[in-house]
Design a protein around this motif. Structure first.
Motif: not given
Length: 572
Positions: A224-239
């Protein structure tokens, strides 16, 4: 026959079915993130871990013997697979190499089951196994640190991780580290305190169940946090997006070079998979009185690994975590594993898309939290106090696992265990014994106040006579006899107490013949006492009556009191 089967089905439906279904529903959801994490740890696409958690469970249920053993990807095997994949030819993909590994592990375990080689588990002594487990836990945690902190480094042992980290373009990512460290802290607190905290507000059974679900809640919150914060666009590696759940049933690549290259690693993986699974299965069996058959465990693990090889999976083994989940969730039979596989498939169809948004650092946190409890330094202290050589061996295996890799650690550990065994058994322990006053018991003269019998020397052979020690038998007895006759020159008879001897091989038979001849040359008669039936049968089958001129006594006390034999020996 049909009536019996129908009756068994009705009994199962009325008794264990409900418990197995409930356990499967709980376990299926919790195992999805673990399966993803261990596939990534092995250097494989995440869906490989999911495939390895489906058909292998069904295959083990058909052939295994433990009602509770949870089969699937495990952390230690994932580390070994990661290091094995580095040995694959450069033009072969990791997934193809993993399929060959699984097939080879399955075939090796199947061959061991057919040949009844379950005793091979003893090759991994307790010091080697404990040292390897500790070293593997440290290596796994080290390999996940870069992922946890967002570094571009990688490696499966300490020098690789540090070297890669030193030259990495990205040594850490603050946002990724925030996800990873927060998830690790939440999981660690949940593991230590969630059950006790929840028990204040509800029943103990419900608190335990909810505490078991805490890792799933952490993963949901991270998604939920990664989706709301658009973590992938900020360089966080996702599954990342998982492919459609459709494991193709097909043979692994039939490349002779690849199979030959993977074989040494497959041998070690098969050995570790069997030993670790058997330890878990027997531990659970002691809790509920179940019976574990090592040969069937070999067959069950063989079937599970072959199923993984045919369904796009990876090598699998019994997992202590999965097995405890089965136990805590109330599973009763191996059918719980079948239901778990079916429900996991259904859950994946529903949760495949949300899992794509899960930060890889959170999966790394689940791995680190899972392996840290394995770190236990108490066995090292105990081994050091009990046997310095075994304590050194345990420490060396742990250090080699961290510094060099699994193959070196296990290879050196097994070789060193065999060397220690040969060293300790190269000379049979022979004790001079005498009678404890007022009794018919005979004990070591160096440990007890005893009485010696005139004209007779009594020795106790404290181990089986095998090729490893038989050659030294005559020399050991001759040294004892020479020292004894200095104070007892009238000794004309030697009685060997054989009750500790469980087996005499052909080398041992030849050693007895040599001892008999040596004593006869010195005018001393050799007698035996308390020889076990199977040992005596083997001696007779070896034709020892053709040269043995002494007597065999049922009781050592009677042998020592047999004056008629003594007089005969003195008159010869």
């Amino acid at each position: 026959m049909r009536a019996d089967a129908a009756g068994a089905l009705r009994a199962y439906a009325a008794g264990a079915l409900r418990h197995d279904l409930l356990a499967a529903a709980i376990v299926a959801v919790l195992l999805i993130p673990q399966s993803l994490a261990y596939a990534l740890l092995a250097g494989l696409p995440p869906q490989v871990g999911l495939y390895a958690s489906l058909l292998p469970l069904v295959a083990y249920a058909a052939f295994g013997s433990s009602p509770l053993l949870g089969i699937g990807p495990v952390a230690v095997l994932a580390l070994m697979i990661s290091q094995a994949l580095a040995q694959a030819p450069a033009d072969v993909g990791a997934t193809h190499a993993a399929l060959v590994l699984a097939a080879e592990v399955g075939l090796l375990l199947a061959a061991a089951a057919v040949l009844r080689l379950d005793a091979l588990a003893s090759l991994l002594s307790v010091p080697v196994l404990r040292g390897f487990e500790t070293g593997a836990a440290l290596s796994i945690a080290l390999s996940q640190l870069p992922v946890l902190l967002g570094a571009s480094a990688q490696g499966s042992n300490l020098p690789q991780v540090l070297g890669s980290w030193w030259g990495a373009q990205t040594r850490w990512s603050p946002l990724t580290a925030l996800y990873g460290v927060t998830a690790w802290l939440a999981l660690w607190l949940a593991r230590r305190h969630a059950s006790a905290w929840l028990a204040r507000h509800m029943s103990a059974a419900r608190a335990t169940l909810l505490a078991r679900l805490a890792p799933l809640m952490v993963l949901v919150l991270a998604i939920v946090a990664a989706t709301l914060g658009d973590a992938g666009a900020h360089g966080v590696r996702l599954v990342g997006a998982l492919p459609e759940l459709a494991p193709a049933i097909a043979l692994p690549p039939l490349d002779a070079t690849l199979w030959w290259r993977m074989l040494p690693s497959a041998l070690l993986i098969a050995l570790v998979a069997f030993v670790s699974s058997l330890v878990v299965a027997e531990s659970l069996a002691r809790r509920d009185g179940a019976r574990i058959e090592p040969r069937r465990e070999l067959a069950g693990l063989a079937a599970a690994n072959l199923a993984a090889a045919l369904s796009a999976g990876m090598p699998v083994a019994g997992s202590f975590t999965r097995s405890l989940l089965n136990l805590d969730a109330g599973a009763r039979t191996r059918m719980a594993g079948v239901f778990t596989a079916a429900l996991m498939g259904g859950v994946l169809l529903l949760l495949g898309r949300p899992l794509a948004a899960l930060p890889a650092a959170v999966l790394a946190a689940t791995i680190v939290v899972a392996v840290l409890p394995v770190l236990d330094w108490r066995p090292f202290r105990e081994a050091w106090r009990y046997s310095r050589s075994e304590g050194v061996l345990m420490s060396a295996v742990a250090a080699l696992t961290v510094l060099q890799g699994v193959t070196w650690a296990l290879g050196v550990g097994v070789a060193a265990s065999i060397a220690l065994l040969l060293q300790r058994t190269a000379r049979p322990h022979v004790a001079l014994i005498g009678r404890v006053a007022g009794t018919e018991h005979y004990r070591n003269v160096d440990r007890h106040e005893v009485q010696l019998t005139a004209g007779v020397m009594a020795l106790r052979i404290d181990e089986s006579l095998l090729f490893t020690n038989a050659r030294a038998l005559a020399d050991v007895v001759q040294q004892q006899l020479a020292h004894y006759r200095e104070s007892h020159p009238d000794t004309r008879r030697l009685v060997l107490l054989m009750s500790p001897v469980n087996r005499i091989d052909f080398s041992g038979l030849e050693a007895l013949r040599a001892l008999h001849a040596m004593l006869a040359a010195h005018g001393i008669r050799l007698d035996l006492s308390e020889v076990k039936g199977p040992v005596l049968d083997a001696l007779r089958a070896g034709g020892w009556t053709e040269w043995f001129t002494g007597q065999v006594f049922l009781s050592h006390h009677h042998a020592m009191l047999d004056r008629g034999v003594l007089r005969q020996a003195q008159s010869d």
